[in-house]
Design a protein around this motif. Structure first.
Motif, PDB file in Angstrom:
ATOM      1  N   ASN A  64       0.779  -1.052   0.146  1.00  0.00           N
ATOM      2  CA  ASN A  64      -0.010   0.170  -0.165  1.00  0.00           C
ATOM      3  C   ASN A  64       0.990   1.221   0.122  1.00  0.00           C
ATOM      4  N   LEU A  65       0.302   2.330  -0.608  1.00  0.00           N
ATOM      5  CA  LEU A  65       0.951   3.617  -0.293  1.00  0.00           C
ATOM      6  C   LEU A  65       0.058   4.446   0.159  1.00  0.00           C
ATOM      7  N   VAL A  66       0.706   5.285   1.129  1.00  0.00           N
ATOM      8  CA  VAL A  66      -0.199   6.291   2.184  1.00  0.00           C
ATOM      9  C   VAL A  66       0.208   7.624   1.753  1.00  0.00           C
ATOM     10  N   TYR A  67      -0.544   8.457   1.107  1.00  0.00           N
ATOM     11  CA  TYR A  67      -0.330   9.851   0.747  1.00  0.00           C
ATOM     12  C   TYR A  67      -0.666  10.764   1.659  1.00  0.00           C
ATOM     13  N   TYR A  68       0.205  11.820   2.305  1.00  0.00           N
ATOM     14  CA  TYR A  68      -0.088  12.904   3.193  1.00  0.00           C
ATOM     15  C   TYR A  68      -0.229  14.291   2.489  1.00  0.00           C
ATOM     16  N   ASP A  69      -0.857  15.262   2.915  1.00  0.00           N
ATOM     17  CA  ASP A  69      -0.555  16.557   2.332  1.00  0.00           C
ATOM     18  C   ASP A  69      -0.555  17.515   3.426  1.00  0.00           C
ATOM     19  N   GLN A  71      -2.450  19.665   4.639  1.00  0.00           N
ATOM     20  CA  GLN A  71      -3.619  20.080   5.750  1.00  0.00           C
ATOM     21  C   GLN A  71      -3.596  19.001   6.847  1.00  0.00           C
ATOM     22  N   GLY A  72      -2.735  17.999   6.805  1.00  0.00           N
ATOM     23  CA  GLY A  72      -2.733  16.880   7.514  1.00  0.00           C
ATOM     24  C   GLY A  72      -3.750  15.642   7.156  1.00  0.00           C
ATOM     25  N   PRO A 100      -1.402  16.532  -5.968  1.00  0.00           N
ATOM     26  CA  PRO A 100       0.175  16.265  -5.878  1.00  0.00           C
ATOM     27  C   PRO A 100       1.077  17.520  -5.411  1.00  0.00           C
ATOM     28  N   LYS A 101       0.382  18.707  -5.654  1.00  0.00           N
ATOM     29  CA  LYS A 101       0.969  19.977  -5.301  1.00  0.00           C
ATOM     30  C   LYS A 101       0.981  20.249  -3.910  1.00  0.00           C
ATOM     31  N   ASN A 102       0.116  19.513  -3.079  1.00  0.00           N
ATOM     32  CA  ASN A 102      -0.090  19.467  -1.717  1.00  0.00           C
ATOM     33  C   ASN A 102       0.482  18.250  -0.930  1.00  0.00           C
ATOM     34  N   THR A 103       1.068  17.527  -1.604  1.00  0.00           N
ATOM     35  CA  THR A 103       1.305  16.360  -1.129  1.00  0.00           C
ATOM     36  C   THR A 103       2.844  16.304  -0.277  1.00  0.00           C
ATOM     37  N   THR A 104       3.163  16.245   0.925  1.00  0.00           N
ATOM     38  CA  THR A 104       4.022  16.348   1.814  1.00  0.00           C
ATOM     39  C   THR A 104       4.843  15.001   1.909  1.00  0.00           C
ATOM     40  N   LYS A 105       4.319  13.780   1.872  1.00  0.00           N
ATOM     41  CA  LYS A 105       4.870  12.671   1.929  1.00  0.00           C
ATOM     42  C   LYS A 105       4.073  11.528   1.542  1.00  0.00           C
ATOM     43  N   ILE A 106       4.829  10.671   0.989  1.00  0.00           N
ATOM     44  CA  ILE A 106       4.142   9.064   0.358  1.00  0.00           C
ATOM     45  C   ILE A 106       4.838   8.136   1.087  1.00  0.00           C
ATOM     46  N   GLU A 107       4.133   7.298   1.602  1.00  0.00           N
ATOM     47  CA  GLU A 107       4.616   6.127   2.647  1.00  0.00           C
ATOM     48  C   GLU A 107       4.402   5.008   2.106  1.00  0.00           C
TER      49      GLU A 107
END
Length: 137
Positions: A64-69, A71-72, A100-107
């Motif tokens: 799995n991939l988890v996307y973070y933005d 805004q939390g 994608p412009k607001n993505t801070t991390k992809i786990e």
């Protein structure tokens, strides 16, 4: 994908992906579909994900991939499930609800199947994500 029956060749999509259904373009009353997010602002960003694994040669589980933005917010997406091998590259199209412009991390997450070896280790050797019609990475 669960609100209507799709033909075996897939649901004809509006916009950028309409050309994937050339036979449907000739029909007069053809219905087209548009993927949206479940919540406002309803926009999704289609991304093509390629994952090459490292670690054990073969095992069972989920990737799995988890996307973070900014805004939390976070959202988890399944890329592969079942038998996994470091010899394969896992490719999946994801309709991501986080801009994608607001993505801070992809786990990267690997969930072991119960019957997998307890000592088994698995990681991502490479994760490539392509989004947008111009193929940005």
């Amino acid at each position: 994908g669960i609100c209507f029956p799709c033909p075996q060749e897939g649901c004809p999509m509006m916009g950028h992906y309409a050309d994937r259904f050339p036979a449907k373009l000739k029909r007069v009353d053809q219905k087209y579909f548009l993927n949206t997010a479940a919540d406002e602002p309803f926009a999704t960003w289609r991304q093509k994900v390629f994952i090459k694994l490292s670690g054990v040669k073969k095992t069972r589980g989920d990737i799995n991939l988890v996307y973070y933005d900014t805004q939390g917010n976070s959202k988890e997406y399944e890329v592969a499930s079942g038998d996994l091998s470091q010899d394969d590259v896992y490719t999946e199209y994801l309709d991501v609800e986080i801009n994608p412009k607001n993505t801070t991390k992809i786990e990267f997450l690997w969930n072991k199947a119960i019957f997998s070896l307890l000592w088994a280790r698995l990681g991502a050797e490479t994760v490539n994500i392509i989004h947008g019609a111009d193929g940005h990475r």
